[in-house]
Design an enzyme around this catalytic site. Structure first.
Site, PDB file in Angstrom:
ATOM      1  CB  SER A   1     -12.923  -6.700  -4.791  1.00  0.00           C
ATOM      2  OG  SER A   1     -12.545  -7.923  -5.390  1.00  0.00           O
ATOM      3  CE  LYS A   2     -16.371  -3.292  -8.132  1.00  0.00           C
ATOM      4  NZ  LYS A   2     -16.889  -2.020  -8.336  1.00  0.00           N
ATOM      5  NE  ARG A   3     -11.859  -8.935 -11.464  1.00  0.00           N
ATOM      6  CZ  ARG A   3     -10.886  -8.884 -12.352  1.00  0.00           C
ATOM      7  NH1 ARG A   3      -9.782  -8.239 -12.076  1.00  0.00           N
ATOM      8  NH2 ARG A   3     -11.003  -9.485 -13.507  1.00  0.00           N
ATOM      9  CG  ASP A   4     -12.830 -11.428  -4.089  1.00  0.00           C
ATOM     10  OD1 ASP A   4     -12.027 -11.639  -5.001  1.00  0.00           O
ATOM     11  OD2 ASP A   4     -12.661 -10.575  -3.203  1.00  0.00           O
ATOM     12  N   GLY A   5     -17.013 -12.291  -5.811  1.00  0.00           N
ATOM     13  CA  GLY A   5     -18.367 -12.797  -5.765  1.00  0.00           C
ATOM     14  C   GLY A   5     -18.913 -12.922  -4.354  1.00  0.00           C
TER      15      GLY A   5
END
Length: 481
Positions: free
Chosen positions: A252-256
């Site tokens: 996911s985008k949160r993990d960068g």
RNA sequence: GCCUCCAUUGUCUAGAGGCCUAGGACGCCGCCCUCUCAAGGCGGAAACAUGGGUUCGAAUCCCAUUGGGGGUGCCA
């Protein structure tokens, strides 16, 4: 049979790695059979559009070599390829379904539906639209339509029996019809939903193999009901297992580290990314691991696609990247690594070519290069304990002796190049009767200030230049005295 | 909750009833080489989720359990 596949992303942000893989597989299947790979932009959700996202899609696909045969920018026989530009085309199909009894107008507002949904959830039940508006009289429907009451068009799904279909990856899937909700086909704003536009467009564009993430597995029966209502041929389905970050989370985008651009920015090679991505969820049936895009086209087979979700293993990606970097032609490596050198080094002071030769076999990802070469321009503060190495028979005392041996040799060298440095120092070592390592270890430590370096004492001395090498050695002698 | 899918070492996977004392790769560990770290060479630890069946025989087939994913939107 002609094979036509499509990649149909929504322009809602950057390209997700899972999306890149879906595009890759769709491309591979089409090319494997000499068919067409089509790009279609699904922008039916006005609210989620992100400016520039479509360009990112184009750019990413191009960089990856996934060239489309038909698409928004290059056109084709089934255009337009952007759903918002096809808006007026969907309503008549929905109306056709209303006529045949497979769909109906619904005037329930989103607000009251949300309320009822929340109430159902509170009771622990699955909310399902109760077909309220299906039972409106024709007169009532006509009246509201004439009065311009906002409406949506819903599919009239069967409530009994079950619907099943065959997926090329997952096999036979069946769903009880009473779990099928009357999904919205045309939204109040006149736009089709993904569910509807997807079916219409896949049919109109002659898509033979529908490839998409497995999150669509359970809604596919509803799409098939639509195909059947129109009397259209149902395409082959190929649902893909999810690309995961770990056992319970999607990338996911949160993990960068979910976006293609995240990896490119960190210094991963596109070829390595594609090669690795192909192998998450698919295998060629033998032990091969390295594939160019063309080789993937040859090797690709739907039978090799797995059903279980696959975890995206950055460690293995690193290894692929490393292998690809090593195989880069030197000039290519040099041009790619130069900007990373520039971050910490002055190009006028260092022999980038020589440094690049030393670094090419030690680069896993480019973003780690600056940390590995910074010591050349900034002599790190280090503990004298680094001079001590049992195996090399180096002690603080021997290190001092060694550096005092080396210092005048370097000072007296007329030609500052690796070979002369090597020869002169080795001669001195031979005459001194010391062990090579006992002298070279402290020399390298003094020059670099760190345990691990790209290259040995001679290479580093050469790169540093006479003045800086002597400065570091003299400073070390002083510290050790 | 309901529906649905999945399940081999830490990870990606091979395996479609006997070829499996389960193969490959990454990672990890050790040894060799060596002025360091890598690279390279050699070796090692590491898996069939559990319980029932079916069968002469199961990682492979069936059922259950457990665990995990997905769906349950006028998002896609």
């Amino acid at each position: 049979m002609n094979v036509r596949t499509r990649f149909a992303p929504s322009p809602t942000g950057f390209m997700h790695m899972g999306g890149v893989r879906t595009a890759l597989y769709a491309y591979l299947l089409a090319k494997k059979y000499g068919g067409q790979f089509i790009l279609r932009i699904e922008d039916t959700d006005q609210g989620r559009l992100v400016e520039g996202a479509t360009e990112v899609i184009y750019q990413t696909l191009k960089e990856c070599g996934l060239n489309w045969d038909e698409g928004p920018d290059i056109g084709g026989p089934c255009g337009p390829y952007i759903q918002s530009e096809r808006k007026q085309l969907y309503l008549p199909y929905a109306q056709q379904l209303v006529k045949s009894g497979h769909a109906y107008y619904c005037f329930c507002t989103k607000e009251e539906l949300d309320e009822r949904r929340a109430a159902a959830e509170a009771r622990g039940e699955t909310f399902k639209y109760d077909k309220h508006c299906l039972h409106l009289s024709q007169e009532e429907v006509d009246r509201r339509l004439a009065d311009h009451v906002p409406y949506v068009i819903r599919m009239n799904a069967p409530t009994e029996g079950e619907t099943s279909y065959h997926d090329l990856v997952f096999g036979d899937i069946s769903m009880p019809n009473d779990t099928l909700d009357d999904m919205v086909l045309i939204k109040a704003d006149g736009m089709p939903t993904y569910n509807f536009a997807n079916v219409i467009d896949d049919h109109l564009m002659g898509i033979t193999h529908v490839m998409r993430g497995m999150e669509y597995l359970s809604s596919t029966p509803k799409y098939n009901l639509l195909y059947q209502a129109f009397g259209w041929e149902i395409p082959q389905y190929i649902h893909l297992p999810t690309v995961m970050r770990d056992a319970q989370h999607k990338l996911s985008k949160r993990d960068g580290d979910a976006y293609y651009s995240d990896f490119i920015d960190k210094g991963y090679l596109t070829e390595a990314l594609i090669n690795y991505l192909a192998l998450v969820g698919w295998n060629p049936g033998d032990d091969r691991e390295f594939f160019t895009l063309d080789e993937l086209v040859d090797a690709f087979d739907v039978k090799g696609i797995n059903r279980a979700p696959g975890i995206f293993d950055v460690e293995k990606l690193r290894w692929f990247n490393f292998e690809y970097i090593r195989k880069l032609p030197f000039e290519t490596y040099l041009s790619k690594v130069t900007p990373w050198f520039d971050q910490v080094l002055d190009p006028a002071r260092f022999d980038y070519r020589r440094l690049a030769e030393l670094m090419q076999d030690r680069t896993e990802i480019f973003s780690e290069v600056p940390d590995k070469v910074r010591f050349l321009s900034q002599w790190p503060a280090f503990d004298s304990a680094l001079f001590v190495n049992k195996k090399q028979k180096s002690t603080l005392e021997s290190a001092l002796v060694s550096l005092r041996l080396v210092e005048p040799i370097l000072e007296g060298l007329s030609d500052w190049a690796e070979q002369p440095i090597h020869d002169a120092v080795m001669n001195a070592i031979a005459e001194s009767g010391m062990k090579n390592a006992t002298v070279l270890w402290p020399m390298r430590i003094a020059l670099s200030g760190q345990l691990a370096t790209p290259g040995g004492a001679f290479e580093i001395a050469y790169l540093l230049g006479r003045e800086e090498s002597l400065r570091r050695i003299r400073a070390s002698i002083e510290t050790l005295s």
